[in-house]
Design a protein around this motif. Structure first.
Motif, PDB file in Angstrom:
ATOM      1  N   UNK A   1       0.829  -1.206   0.000  1.00 43.09           N
ATOM      2  CA  UNK A   1       0.000   0.000   0.000  1.00 43.09           C
ATOM      3  C   UNK A   1       0.864   1.256   0.000  1.00 43.09           C
ATOM      4  N   UNK A   2       1.982   1.212   0.703  1.00 36.68           N
ATOM      5  CA  UNK A   2       2.886   2.363   0.706  1.00 36.68           C
ATOM      6  C   UNK A   2       3.506   2.583  -0.672  1.00 36.68           C
ATOM      7  N   UNK A   3       3.879   1.471  -1.327  1.00 36.23           N
ATOM      8  CA  UNK A   3       4.442   1.586  -2.676  1.00 36.23           C
ATOM      9  C   UNK A   3       3.370   2.062  -3.651  1.00 36.23           C
ATOM     10  N   UNK A   4       2.169   1.534  -3.498  1.00 34.79           N
ATOM     11  CA  UNK A   4       1.062   1.973  -4.351  1.00 34.79           C
ATOM     12  C   UNK A   4       0.844   3.484  -4.228  1.00 34.79           C
ATOM     13  N   UNK A   5       0.844   3.953  -2.995  1.00 34.17           N
ATOM     14  CA  UNK A   5       0.655   5.383  -2.756  1.00 34.17           C
ATOM     15  C   UNK A   5       1.740   6.194  -3.450  1.00 34.17           C
ATOM     16  N   UNK A   6       2.960   5.733  -3.328  1.00 32.37           N
ATOM     17  CA  UNK A   6       4.082   6.438  -3.943  1.00 32.37           C
ATOM     18  C   UNK A   6       3.966   6.452  -5.460  1.00 32.37           C
ATOM     19  N   UNK A   7       3.703   5.284  -6.053  1.00 32.91           N
ATOM     20  CA  UNK A   7       3.662   5.188  -7.513  1.00 32.91           C
ATOM     21  C   UNK A   7       2.545   6.063  -8.073  1.00 32.91           C
ATOM     22  N   UNK A   8       1.365   6.003  -7.483  1.00 30.35           N
ATOM     23  CA  UNK A   8       0.249   6.808  -7.984  1.00 30.35           C
ATOM     24  C   UNK A   8       0.518   8.292  -7.760  1.00 30.35           C
TER      25      UNK A   8
ATOM     26  N   UNK B   1       9.007   5.326   1.326  1.00 33.69           N
ATOM     27  CA  UNK B   1       7.863   4.455   1.524  1.00 33.69           C
ATOM     28  C   UNK B   1       8.245   2.996   1.732  1.00 33.69           C
ATOM     29  N   UNK B   2       9.507   2.657   1.473  1.00 36.21           N
ATOM     30  CA  UNK B   2       9.899   1.256   1.503  1.00 36.21           C
ATOM     31  C   UNK B   2      10.130   0.791   2.936  1.00 36.21           C
ATOM     32  N   UNK B   3       9.471  -0.297   3.305  1.00 31.60           N
ATOM     33  CA  UNK B   3       9.747  -0.948   4.586  1.00 31.60           C
ATOM     34  C   UNK B   3       9.923  -2.426   4.318  1.00 31.60           C
TER      35      UNK B   3
ATOM     36  N   UNK C   1      -8.564   5.317 -12.114  1.00 31.39           N
ATOM     37  CA  UNK C   1      -8.124   5.728 -13.446  1.00 31.39           C
ATOM     38  C   UNK C   1      -6.627   5.520 -13.670  1.00 31.39           C
ATOM     39  N   UNK C   2      -5.897   5.188 -12.619  1.00 26.49           N
ATOM     40  CA  UNK C   2      -4.464   4.892 -12.736  1.00 26.49           C
ATOM     41  C   UNK C   2      -4.154   3.393 -12.603  1.00 26.49           C
ATOM     42  N   UNK C   3      -5.181   2.577 -12.301  1.00 25.96           N
ATOM     43  CA  UNK C   3      -4.898   1.201 -11.898  1.00 25.96           C
ATOM     44  C   UNK C   3      -4.428   0.301 -13.034  1.00 25.96           C
ATOM     45  N   UNK C   4      -4.833   0.570 -14.269  1.00 24.85           N
ATOM     46  CA  UNK C   4      -4.331  -0.264 -15.367  1.00 24.85           C
ATOM     47  C   UNK C   4      -2.829  -0.061 -15.518  1.00 24.85           C
ATOM     48  N   UNK C   5      -2.375   1.194 -15.426  1.00 20.39           N
ATOM     49  CA  UNK C   5      -0.930   1.448 -15.478  1.00 20.39           C
ATOM     50  C   UNK C   5      -0.239   0.807 -14.270  1.00 20.39           C
ATOM     51  N   UNK C   6      -0.856   0.900 -13.104  1.00 20.57           N
ATOM     52  CA  UNK C   6      -0.246   0.309 -11.913  1.00 20.57           C
ATOM     53  C   UNK C   6      -0.167  -1.211 -12.035  1.00 20.57           C
TER      54      UNK C   6
END
Length: 658
Positions: free
Chosen positions: A95-102, A174-176, A140-145
């Motif tokens: 979830x932290x990586x997802x937050x960062x990428x988006x 964000x990395x743990x 709207x960003x999830x296909x790219x993710x």
């Protein structure tokens, strides 16, 4: 050659039901409901004055109810299911990586795209929508993710240091933890239901003998969310450039699926996989691929314009932008792998086929397919379309493209219901565009597979009370004497949808098996022993047995396993044209079924024979496809039979036969 079926249905008279009725109007922006002649299915037409961002509000306002049950909901459901497979610790990391990428995507994309989403949401809320903004926006960003997640699991498996550095470069705070491979692998598998596996055709007017035609199947795990309500979005701009996008409610950048404009440009988007994904660009200098292709429709007047826009904006994931220009009678396949953009193929007075693998050397170096099945089927579709286009030069029109895209021929083995065929069980829509005439044909999806439905033919109207004009209705060609086989396909698609809904309970598996049995019975009434149905029925039986073993019901499990093994063996007897990978699959599943039996009942001879056969075929396949990492995983699994309870207990999805 014109098929008799086409001639018959084309003559269906147009009654009042064929007209588009005005449902809503606000500030001169209009929403029509149009009924396809000869069917009980309607579709939406949004006739809008202005560009993307300035018209988005009206889309959200007019189609609030359809957005709530359509692709937005589908993306949310599929995403939540994928993340639910993670443990609490894994979820915290991802979830932290997802937050960062988006966050990086959001910073990189254009203000126009972001403003369009804001306006779409404002209209949706004004219409009574309740989905939270964050959920709405991130969908709207999830296909790219999903492409990013797939890329990460591959890189972490093959080069962990490189993979971690890729995320660390943009997401260090964000990395743990260090164990990223397992959660990314789970997530990537779950998010594959968002992916698109599409077939495209473009043939020049000088090649067809009539008009340039541009067609595509839209194949997606969002089947059942996408096709119930389809929408045609017309943007009539002050510049004089009018664009038509074909999609579903909630996708205001409809040209990111298929579309055309009044300058003869037609487009479709095709998804791939790459290790070369990008997370970040300078603020506002890039865009998500579906919106970028929509931008092409709104601004490009020539093929060179389209190529320039794509090369300038670049992107995050792995895509092919398939673009045709009826004015110059040419087409191009523009491949994108992160910030690598290349015109892979360009043809004038000829044709192009399109599927879901890279062709250019620069992009192929970073590209891959996540399974051997995918490697085989994308190339089989590409080869089939290319071959049949070449063989039918001078005899190609919109009906021919419809027939080809709705085909059930596997270039590697012959006739099949599904698999390496142009029609997928998850084909949500088929579009055929004749841009020089501003005409198009679209499946209306009153049955499954959706492209065995009626196709309605439309022409862009002048606006006002006539947003579109009806030009005809047709259906795909069906080979005489195989009517029940074609009918059987709807039950198989329904079994896929049932399995997507619930593949983790006995009750859910029983519903899937019941639908598979209807498909099998219908096909056999035409004396067609359909490999696709028989193989998947036996696989689901093995999964049901694993569930029964976990539930301490060994009697039921043994019955399931015996029935599955018998059916797998019948496949060898009844399908002489099996591909090597299919032979491997059947041997592997017989081995898995035997492994699930108790030691007391286990037949060591059968077990070892089928494992040996499977490993022998697999060795050859690995030599042929050394970069296909799935094969090494399968090799490992064949020597880990004691872990099958856990592996099978997690469930399998029916679509994996594809």
């Amino acid at each position: 050659m014109k098929h008799l079926l086409f001639i018959f249905v084309f003559l269906i008279p147009f009654y009042a039901s064929a007209e588009c009725l005005l449902k809503n109007e606000l500030n001169g922006q209009k929403h029509f409901s149009c009924k396809a002649p000869g069917t009980n299915k309607s579709f939406h037409v949004l006739d809008l004055k202005g560009g993307y961002a300035e018209t988005a509000y009206y889309h959200g306002y007019f189609l609030k109810n359809e957005i709530d049950t359509g692709v937005l909901k589908g993306i949310i459901v599929r995403t939540e299911r994928a993340f639910a497979e993670l443990s609490a610790k894994e979820l915290e990391q991802i979830q932290l990586i997802r937050k960062c990428v988006i966050n990086n995507y959001r910073a990189s994309v254009s203000e126009e795209f972001k403003n369009g989403l804001v306006n779409l949401y404002a209209g949706y809320k004004a219409g009574g929508g309740t989905t939270p903004w964050k959920t709405f926006e991130e969908a709207n960003y999830m296909v790219e993710f999903s492409i990013f997640a797939d890329s990460m699991q591959r890189q972490l498996a093959e080069n962990p240091t490189k993979g971690k550095l890729k995320v660390f470069g943009s997401c260090a705070p964000y990395i743990i933890g260090k164990a990223l491979l397992s959660p990314f692998k789970k997530l990537a598998e779950g998010l594959r239901s968002l992916k698109m596996g599409c077939t495209g055709i473009s043939a020049a007017a000088s090649f067809t003998g009539s008009d340039l035609v541009h067609g595509r199947n839209f194949d997606t795990g969002l089947l059942s969310f996408y096709e119930p309500e389809q929408v045609v979005i017309i943007n009539r701009q002050r510049s004089g450039l009018n664009a038509v996008g074909l999609a579903s409610p909630g996708l205001h950048y409809a040209g990111g699926i298929s579309g055309f404009n009044n300058y003869g440009i037609s487009v479709s988007l095709h998804e791939l996989q790459t290790e070369g994904t990008k997370i970040r660009y300078a603020d506002g200098t890039s865009d998500v691929a579906p919106y970028l292709l929509h931008k092409v429709l709104l601004t490009a007047r020539t093929l060179d314009d389209a190529i320039h826009i794509i090369k300038t904006r670049k992107g995050f994931g792995a895509w092919t932008f398939f673009v045709s220009d009826s004015k110059s009678d040419e087409q191009a396949s523009i491949e994108l792998s992160g910030d690598t953009v290349v015109v892979a193929r360009r043809a004038k007075n000829k044709y192009l086929a399109q599927s879901n693998h890279f062709v250019a050397a620069e992009t192929s170096a970073e590209g891959y397919e996540y399974s051997l099945n995918k490697t085989l089927e994308t190339r089989a579709r590409f080869k089939h379309v290319s071959r049949t286009l070449e063989e039918n030069q001078g005899r190609i029109d919109a009906q021919w493209v419809i027939d080809r895209l709705t085909g059930h021929y596997d270039e590697l083995v012959g006739p099949r219901a599904f698999g390496r065929t142009t029609t997928k069980l998850y084909t949500a829509a088929t579009h055929v565009i004749v841009p020089g005439r501003q005409e198009w044909w679209m499946s209306v999806a009153e049955t499954y597979p959706t492209n065995r439905s009626h196709f309605v033919g439309l022409r862009l109207g002048a606006g006002g009370s006539t947003p579109v004009e009806f030009i005809g209705v047709t259906k795909a060609y069906e080979e005489p004497g195989k009517e029940l086989w074609y009918d059987s396909m709807k039950y198989y698609v329904q079994s896929y949808l049932s399995n997507e809904h619930d593949h983790k309970t006995i009750a859910g598996l029983d519903r899937t098996l019941g639908l598979l049995e209807q498909a099998r019975a219908k096909s056999l009434e035409n004396d067609i022993y359909e490999y696709t149905y028989e193989f998947m029925w036996a696989r689901i039986k093995v999964l049901r047995a694993a569930k029964n073993i976990m539930n301490k019901n060994r009697t039921a499990a043994l019955q399931d396993l015996t029935q599955a093994q018998d059916n797998f063996k019948k496949i060898f007897e009844n399908v002489p044209s099996l591909h090597a990978y299919e032979k491997f699959q059947v041997h592997m599943w017989i081995f898995r079924a035997e492994s699930l039996k108790s030691q007391k009942l286990q037949n060591a001879t059968t077990l070892n024979f089928h494992r040996t056969q499977a490993l022998g075929i697999l060795k050859t396949l690995i030599q042929q496809y050394p970069r296909q990492s799935e094969l090494y995983d399968l090799e490992w699994s064949l020597n880990q039979s004691e872990q099958l309870y856990t592996v099978l207990g997690a469930g399998i999805r029916l679509g994996t036969v594809e």
